[in-house]
Write a protein that holds these residues in place. Structure first.
Motif, PDB file in Angstrom:
ATOM      1  N   ASN A 158       0.626  -1.296  -0.040  1.00 52.84           N
ATOM      2  CA  ASN A 158      -0.339   0.124   0.255  1.00 52.84           C
ATOM      3  C   ASN A 158       0.361   1.593   0.064  1.00 52.84           C
ATOM      4  O   ASN A 158       0.537   2.103  -0.139  1.00 52.84           O
ATOM      5  CB  ASN A 158      -1.132   0.368   1.181  1.00 52.84           C
ATOM      6  CG  ASN A 158      -0.060  -0.367   2.080  1.00 52.84           C
ATOM      7  OD1 ASN A 158       0.604   0.352   2.653  1.00 52.84           O
ATOM      8  ND2 ASN A 158      -0.544  -0.898   3.427  1.00 52.84           N
ATOM      9  N   GLY A 159       2.303   1.077   0.256  1.00 55.04           N
ATOM     10  CA  GLY A 159       2.812   2.635   0.175  1.00 55.04           C
ATOM     11  C   GLY A 159       3.317   3.574   1.468  1.00 55.04           C
ATOM     12  O   GLY A 159       3.668   4.428   0.977  1.00 55.04           O
ATOM     13  N   GLY A 160       2.924   2.696   2.154  1.00 56.59           N
ATOM     14  CA  GLY A 160       2.993   3.501   3.540  1.00 56.59           C
ATOM     15  C   GLY A 160       1.369   4.126   3.383  1.00 56.59           C
ATOM     16  O   GLY A 160       1.447   4.950   4.669  1.00 56.59           O
ATOM     17  N   LEU A 161       0.103   3.498   3.349  1.00 57.86           N
ATOM     18  CA  LEU A 161      -0.773   4.636   3.775  1.00 57.86           C
ATOM     19  C   LEU A 161      -2.333   3.210   3.737  1.00 57.86           C
ATOM     20  O   LEU A 161      -2.349   2.267   2.571  1.00 57.86           O
ATOM     21  CB  LEU A 161      -1.314   5.369   2.725  1.00 57.86           C
ATOM     22  CG  LEU A 161      -2.195   6.733   2.708  1.00 57.86           C
ATOM     23  CD1 LEU A 161      -1.333   7.547   3.353  1.00 57.86           C
ATOM     24  CD2 LEU A 161      -2.618   6.969   1.307  1.00 57.86           C
ATOM     25  N   ILE A 215      -1.770   5.977  18.143  1.00 53.15           N
ATOM     26  CA  ILE A 215      -0.695   6.612  16.653  1.00 53.15           C
ATOM     27  C   ILE A 215      -0.181   8.507  17.407  1.00 53.15           C
ATOM     28  O   ILE A 215       1.013   8.357  16.578  1.00 53.15           O
ATOM     29  CB  ILE A 215      -1.355   6.462  15.914  1.00 53.15           C
ATOM     30  CG1 ILE A 215      -2.403   4.941  15.691  1.00 53.15           C
ATOM     31  CG2 ILE A 215      -0.778   7.546  14.567  1.00 53.15           C
ATOM     32  CD1 ILE A 215      -2.681   5.127  13.734  1.00 53.15           C
ATOM     33  N   SER A 216      -0.597   8.697  17.919  1.00 54.80           N
ATOM     34  CA  SER A 216      -0.557   9.884  18.516  1.00 54.80           C
ATOM     35  C   SER A 216       0.770   9.739  19.660  1.00 54.80           C
ATOM     36  O   SER A 216       1.526  10.581  19.391  1.00 54.80           O
ATOM     37  CB  SER A 216      -1.827  10.297  19.412  1.00 54.80           C
ATOM     38  OG  SER A 216      -1.484   9.991  20.676  1.00 54.80           O
ATOM     39  N   VAL A 227      -2.465   9.703  11.403  1.00 56.21           N
ATOM     40  CA  VAL A 227      -3.708   9.870  10.694  1.00 56.21           C
ATOM     41  C   VAL A 227      -4.317  11.080   9.928  1.00 56.21           C
ATOM     42  O   VAL A 227      -4.464  12.548  10.253  1.00 56.21           O
ATOM     43  CB  VAL A 227      -4.590   9.464  12.119  1.00 56.21           C
ATOM     44  CG1 VAL A 227      -5.824   9.485  10.761  1.00 56.21           C
ATOM     45  CG2 VAL A 227      -4.199   8.076  13.015  1.00 56.21           C
ATOM     46  N   ILE A 228      -4.385  10.880   8.711  1.00 61.20           N
ATOM     47  CA  ILE A 228      -4.726  11.532   7.410  1.00 61.20           C
ATOM     48  C   ILE A 228      -6.314  11.365   6.798  1.00 61.20           C
ATOM     49  O   ILE A 228      -6.448  10.565   7.129  1.00 61.20           O
ATOM     50  CB  ILE A 228      -3.942  11.930   6.806  1.00 61.20           C
ATOM     51  CG1 ILE A 228      -4.339  10.379   5.617  1.00 61.20           C
ATOM     52  CG2 ILE A 228      -2.753  12.867   6.317  1.00 61.20           C
ATOM     53  CD1 ILE A 228      -3.320  10.839   4.146  1.00 61.20           C
ATOM     54  N   LEU A 247      -6.858   7.317   7.151  1.00 58.09           N
ATOM     55  CA  LEU A 247      -5.641   6.713   6.495  1.00 58.09           C
ATOM     56  C   LEU A 247      -4.453   7.200   7.259  1.00 58.09           C
ATOM     57  O   LEU A 247      -4.758   8.105   7.831  1.00 58.09           O
ATOM     58  CB  LEU A 247      -5.213   7.540   5.397  1.00 58.09           C
ATOM     59  CG  LEU A 247      -6.560   6.446   4.110  1.00 58.09           C
ATOM     60  CD1 LEU A 247      -6.285   7.389   2.446  1.00 58.09           C
ATOM     61  CD2 LEU A 247      -7.502   5.592   3.900  1.00 58.09           C
ATOM     62  N   VAL A 248      -3.822   5.787   7.550  1.00 54.32           N
ATOM     63  CA  VAL A 248      -2.723   6.171   8.733  1.00 54.32           C
ATOM     64  C   VAL A 248      -1.991   5.997   7.496  1.00 54.32           C
ATOM     65  O   VAL A 248      -1.452   5.008   6.660  1.00 54.32           O
ATOM     66  CB  VAL A 248      -2.625   4.592   9.152  1.00 54.32           C
ATOM     67  CG1 VAL A 248      -1.092   4.744  10.280  1.00 54.32           C
ATOM     68  CG2 VAL A 248      -3.701   4.516  10.737  1.00 54.32           C
TER      69      VAL A 248
END
Length: 248
Positions: free
Chosen positions: A114-117, A146-147, A158-159, A166-167
């Motif tokens: 997934n390319g890191g996403l 994640i924070s 996270v976006i 998405l992480v």
């Protein structure tokens, strides 16, 4: 003719202002002291609540999320340190540390795909699949873990793209064009140059440039095997298909 105030009048006015200021400062101090006292009471009650519901906090994701909200309202961060009262009482510092390690491992394992996403929902599913006996994990738990990974300075964040979270585990900068393509791809998991041009009212050059960048970053895969001759750009991070990851 209106008379101007004399020196005595000016002094009286200045004295009155000083009195008002002192009264205001006293009122503010009283309010501050009352708030501090109330917060101290809330913290004590929160500690008693945590002792009473320790097992529920550790095992029930929804209950754990509500507990975090209660902590935030009184300025308590149970995750601020792995040492001290909260860590010893609940052990949730260790819980989020271990969860963070699991998240890093999954992001590294799925990066070639997934390319890191990775979709946050997919990440949660993979966490559940790794160990059948692990404690229940919610999206809220993942977000908190994640924070804490941000301190690693390795691009973990996270976006939001459309309705999905998405992480991102690589320091890739996505601009507005990239986000719009990812949002468009959520419907089918892929897009074509022609679809991007039509749906977003872009020129062919703009669409190809954005798609090539996503391809170079490893976020997209090419599929040319279709009768219509149109190249599909697949995006695993927004596809509904989960990524298989071996247990570790």
């Amino acid at each position: 003719m209106r008379r101007r105030p004399g020196i005595g009048g000016l002094q009286t006015a200045a004295a009155a202002r000083d009195q008002y200021r002192l009264v205001g400062e006293n009122v503010a101090k009283i309010r501050t002291d009352m708030m501090k006292e109330q917060l101290a009471t809330f913290r004590t009650q929160l500690e008693e609540f945590a002792r009473k519901h320790k097992n529920d906090i550790r095992k029930n994701p929804a209950f754990r999320s509500q507990f975090h909200e209660m902590c935030a309202k009184v300025g308590v961060d149970p995750l601020a340190s792995n040492k001290g009262f909260w860590a010893e009482l609940l052990g949730i510092g260790d819980f989020y540390y271990e969860l963070g390690v699991q998240i890093v491992e999954i992001c590294l394992a799925t990066r070639p795909h997934n390319g890191g996403l990775i979709n946050l929902q997919e990440l949660c599913i993979l966490l559940h699949q790794r160990k059948s006996d692990r404690e229940a994990v919610s999206e809220d738990d993942c977000l908190r873990a994640i924070s804490k990974l941000k301190v690693l300075g390795s691009g973990f964040e996270v976006i939001s793209v459309g309705k999905k979270k998405l992480v991102r585990s690589v320091p890739t900068e996505l601009n507005k064009d990239h986000n719009e393509i990812l949002e468009l791809a959520q419907a089918q998991g892929f897009v074509t140059v022609e679809e991007v041009e039509r749906r977003l009212s872009w020129t062919s050059g703009r669409a190809i440039d954005a798609l090539d960048t996503l391809l170079d970053e490893g976020l997209a895969m090419i599929d040319d095997g279709h009768r219509d001759g149109k190249r599909r750009y697949w995006f695993p991070c927004v596809s509904s298909n989960s990524t298989p990851v071996a247990d570790t």
